[in-house]
Design a protein around this motif. Structure first.
Motif, PDB file in Angstrom:
ATOM      1  N   ALA A  25       0.824  -1.207   0.000  1.00  0.00           N
ATOM      2  CA  ALA A  25       0.000   0.000   0.000  1.00  0.00           C
ATOM      3  C   ALA A  25       0.863   1.265   0.000  1.00  0.00           C
ATOM      4  O   ALA A  25       0.570   2.241  -0.705  1.00  0.00           O
ATOM      5  N   ALA A  26       1.953   1.225   0.774  1.00  0.00           N
ATOM      6  CA  ALA A  26       2.847   2.384   0.840  1.00  0.00           C
ATOM      7  C   ALA A  26       3.499   2.660  -0.515  1.00  0.00           C
ATOM      8  O   ALA A  26       3.637   3.822  -0.931  1.00  0.00           O
ATOM      9  N   MET A  27       3.911   1.611  -1.211  1.00  0.00           N
ATOM     10  CA  MET A  27       4.517   1.793  -2.531  1.00  0.00           C
ATOM     11  C   MET A  27       3.507   2.364  -3.518  1.00  0.00           C
ATOM     12  O   MET A  27       3.842   3.229  -4.341  1.00  0.00           O
ATOM     13  N   ARG A  28       2.272   1.893  -3.433  1.00  0.00           N
ATOM     14  CA  ARG A  28       1.235   2.415  -4.331  1.00  0.00           C
ATOM     15  C   ARG A  28       0.968   3.885  -4.062  1.00  0.00           C
ATOM     16  O   ARG A  28       0.743   4.671  -5.004  1.00  0.00           O
ATOM     17  N   GLU A  29       1.007   4.282  -2.794  1.00  0.00           N
ATOM     18  CA  GLU A  29       0.808   5.694  -2.449  1.00  0.00           C
ATOM     19  C   GLU A  29       1.926   6.579  -2.996  1.00  0.00           C
ATOM     20  O   GLU A  29       1.739   7.777  -3.215  1.00  0.00           O
ATOM     21  N   ARG A  30       3.080   5.984  -3.241  1.00  0.00           N
ATOM     22  CA  ARG A  30       4.214   6.733  -3.808  1.00  0.00           C
ATOM     23  C   ARG A  30       4.159   6.786  -5.334  1.00  0.00           C
ATOM     24  O   ARG A  30       5.086   7.277  -5.976  1.00  0.00           O
ATOM     25  N   GLY A  31       3.107   6.227  -5.917  1.00  0.00           N
ATOM     26  CA  GLY A  31       2.926   6.323  -7.359  1.00  0.00           C
ATOM     27  C   GLY A  31       3.419   5.126  -8.152  1.00  0.00           C
ATOM     28  O   GLY A  31       3.426   5.160  -9.389  1.00  0.00           O
ATOM     29  N   ILE A  32       3.846   4.063  -7.474  1.00  0.00           N
ATOM     30  CA  ILE A  32       4.303   2.864  -8.170  1.00  0.00           C
ATOM     31  C   ILE A  32       3.100   1.972  -8.465  1.00  0.00           C
ATOM     32  O   ILE A  32       2.315   1.655  -7.565  1.00  0.00           O
ATOM     33  N   ALA A  33       2.954   1.571  -9.700  1.00  0.00           N
ATOM     34  CA  ALA A  33       1.905   0.626 -10.081  1.00  0.00           C
ATOM     35  C   ALA A  33       2.385  -0.774  -9.697  1.00  0.00           C
ATOM     36  O   ALA A  33       3.263  -1.340 -10.357  1.00  0.00           O
ATOM     37  N   LEU A  34       1.856  -1.306  -8.624  1.00  0.00           N
ATOM     38  CA  LEU A  34       2.344  -2.572  -8.071  1.00  0.00           C
ATOM     39  C   LEU A  34       1.212  -3.592  -8.047  1.00  0.00           C
ATOM     40  O   LEU A  34       0.257  -3.472  -7.284  1.00  0.00           O
ATOM     41  N   ASP A  35       1.322  -4.597  -8.916  1.00  0.00           N
ATOM     42  CA  ASP A  35       0.362  -5.694  -8.973  1.00  0.00           C
ATOM     43  C   ASP A  35       0.899  -6.871  -8.176  1.00  0.00           C
ATOM     44  O   ASP A  35       2.110  -7.099  -8.112  1.00  0.00           O
ATOM     45  N   VAL A  36       0.006  -7.659  -7.585  1.00  0.00           N
ATOM     46  CA  VAL A  36       0.390  -8.832  -6.804  1.00  0.00           C
ATOM     47  C   VAL A  36      -0.221 -10.082  -7.431  1.00  0.00           C
ATOM     48  O   VAL A  36      -1.410 -10.106  -7.773  1.00  0.00           O
ATOM     49  N   ARG A  37       0.602 -11.106  -7.571  1.00  0.00           N
ATOM     50  CA  ARG A  37       0.148 -12.416  -8.029  1.00  0.00           C
ATOM     51  C   ARG A  37       0.589 -13.449  -6.991  1.00  0.00           C
ATOM     52  O   ARG A  37       1.702 -13.367  -6.460  1.00  0.00           O
ATOM     53  N   VAL A  38      -0.256 -14.430  -6.719  1.00  0.00           N
ATOM     54  CA  VAL A  38       0.012 -15.422  -5.676  1.00  0.00           C
ATOM     55  C   VAL A  38       0.250 -16.786  -6.308  1.00  0.00           C
ATOM     56  O   VAL A  38      -0.554 -17.251  -7.127  1.00  0.00           O
ATOM     57  N   THR A  39       1.353 -17.444  -5.930  1.00  0.00           N
ATOM     58  CA  THR A  39       1.634 -18.784  -6.437  1.00  0.00           C
ATOM     59  C   THR A  39       0.895 -19.819  -5.600  1.00  0.00           C
ATOM     60  O   THR A  39       0.861 -19.746  -4.369  1.00  0.00           O
ATOM     61  N   TRP A  40       0.325 -20.785  -6.291  1.00  0.00           N
ATOM     62  CA  TRP A  40      -0.449 -21.836  -5.632  1.00  0.00           C
ATOM     63  C   TRP A  40       0.082 -23.223  -5.974  1.00  0.00           C
ATOM     64  O   TRP A  40       0.073 -24.140  -5.182  1.00  0.00           O
ATOM     65  N   GLU A  41       0.586 -23.387  -7.198  1.00  0.00           N
ATOM     66  CA  GLU A  41       1.056 -24.698  -7.645  1.00  0.00           C
ATOM     67  C   GLU A  41       2.194 -24.506  -8.634  1.00  0.00           C
ATOM     68  O   GLU A  41       2.488 -23.391  -9.068  1.00  0.00           O
ATOM     69  N   ALA A  42       2.830 -25.627  -8.983  1.00  0.00           N
ATOM     70  CA  ALA A  42       3.965 -25.593  -9.906  1.00  0.00           C
ATOM     71  C   ALA A  42       3.556 -24.929 -11.220  1.00  0.00           C
ATOM     72  O   ALA A  42       2.480 -25.188 -11.754  1.00  0.00           O
ATOM     73  N   GLY A  43       4.423 -24.083 -11.732  1.00  0.00           N
ATOM     74  CA  GLY A  43       4.170 -23.419 -12.994  1.00  0.00           C
ATOM     75  C   GLY A  43       3.598 -22.025 -12.869  1.00  0.00           C
ATOM     76  O   GLY A  43       3.582 -21.260 -13.848  1.00  0.00           O
ATOM     77  N   ASP A  44       3.120 -21.669 -11.677  1.00  0.00           N
ATOM     78  CA  ASP A  44       2.522 -20.343 -11.502  1.00  0.00           C
ATOM     79  C   ASP A  44       3.542 -19.227 -11.722  1.00  0.00           C
ATOM     80  O   ASP A  44       3.254 -18.234 -12.401  1.00  0.00           O
ATOM     81  N   ALA A  45       4.730 -19.367 -11.127  1.00  0.00           N
ATOM     82  CA  ALA A  45       5.745 -18.312 -11.267  1.00  0.00           C
ATOM     83  C   ALA A  45       6.126 -18.125 -12.731  1.00  0.00           C
ATOM     84  O   ALA A  45       6.287 -16.992 -13.199  1.00  0.00           O
ATOM     85  N   GLU A  46       6.266 -19.226 -13.448  1.00  0.00           N
ATOM     86  CA  GLU A  46       6.601 -19.162 -14.872  1.00  0.00           C
ATOM     87  C   GLU A  46       5.536 -18.365 -15.647  1.00  0.00           C
ATOM     88  O   GLU A  46       5.854 -17.490 -16.455  1.00  0.00           O
TER      89      GLU A  46
END
Length: 313
Positions: A25-46
């Motif tokens: 939240a703090a980074m977003r308030e500084r104007g950085i477009a920050l998306d979050v993705r959550v890994t659940w199983e093999a291959g997600d990070a790729e």
């Protein structure tokens, strides 16, 4: 001026971490477009890294332990693009031991870790490129074998959660009386060693297994692997345990260690054995490990001990 766009890839085990939520939240308030993705199983990070590249993201951030860092680095490293055409890499340490972050001096708190990415230009870093069983594997930190690998594999998840890096030491001390050396041949340019080892480290980073500093002088930008071999103790386990307790575990390693720096190394054994590659055990009779020089760009602290030359980009 174009806005900064980050993609944070979060290990699914840490989704409830409130300090991380506050830091995002703090980074977003500084104007950085920050998306979050959550890994659940093999291959997600790729998949998330591929999406980030397609979206023109400036930096991909691994939020997790050494395994999560390795997954994200792997997803970037095996692409065809040059390092300068790929997003930069960042790390928010959220694992059990955080060996890479500890050696690199990356802040353990989420907000200072993200601020390191915000304020520090990216440095070219090397990666480990390992070939075994006809497959290529990558890692940012360290490949380890022998005693340290068994400790990492056998440490109970509940113990790791409760005690953090200390759990590896406890498990390791409990195993000292039943160390079985691995017979192997280890070779690289102008180097050859043969015999039984109880621990092996091939380092880009310096430590694994919750603080075992197998490669204490490794640098992440020198184009070389730091190779450490701890030969079998020839029945002197009790004496080594006494040294561990009296002088500290690093003193025992330093007394016995064979150390060399190489651009690549091959390990062969008559029987299959496991190398632990940033938390991923790989079993084979033959491994080849190369230093992939300057393969990625990573945001690291200004006084990062792993940097041997400062060439920010």
């Amino acid at each position: 001026m174009a806005s900064t766009h980050w993609r944070l890839i979060l290990n699914g085990k840490s989704t409830g971490d409130e300090p991380l939520r506050d830091a995002v939240a703090a980074m977003r308030e500084r104007g950085i477009a920050l998306d979050v993705r959550v890994t659940w199983e093999a291959g997600d990070a790729e998949r998330y890294v591929a999406e980030a590249i397609a979206d023109g993201v400036d930096s991909v951030i691994a939020a997790g332990g050494d395994g999560t860092l390795s997954e994200v680095a792997t997803a970037l490293a095996h692409r065809d693009e040059d390092a300068r055409d790929l997003p930069t890499l960042g790390l928010v340490p959220m694992g059990t031991a955080n060996d890479f972050a500890a050696a690199a001096g990356i802040p353990i708190e989420p907000l200072p870790a993200l601020e390191t990415i915000e304020t520090r230009p990216a440095n070219a870093i090397d990666l480990l490129k390992l070939e075994a069983n006809g497959q290529i594997h990558w890692a940012a930190n360290l490949a380890s074998g022998g005693f340290g690998t068994q400790v990492t594999v056998e440490t109970h998840d509940g113990l790791k959660k409760l005690l953090g890096g200390l759990s590896y030491l406890i498990t390791g001390l409990s195993k000292l009386g039943r160390i079985e050396p691995i017979q192997a041949r280890i070779a690289g340019p102008d180097f050859a060693w043969q015999g039984g080892f109880i621990a092996l480290g091939i380092g880009n980073g310096r430590q694994a297994g919750g603080g075992q500093a197998l490669c204490p002088d490794a640098a992440i930008d020198d184009g070389l692997l730091d190779v450490t071999v701890i030969p079998e103790l020839s029945g002197e386990v009790a004496a080594t345990l006494a040294t561990l307790l009296k002088d500290g575990k690093q003193a025992a390693l330093d007394q016995a260690a064979v150390r060399v720096q190489l651009p690549w190394v091959e390990i062969e054994s008559d029987a299959p054995f496991a190398l632990n590659l940033d938390g991923e055990p790989l079993e084979s009779r033959h491994f080849k490990v190369e230093c992939a020089a300057s393969r990625l760009r990573m945001h690291l602290p200004e006084d990062c001990p792993l940097i041997s030359r400062i060439e920010a980009s």
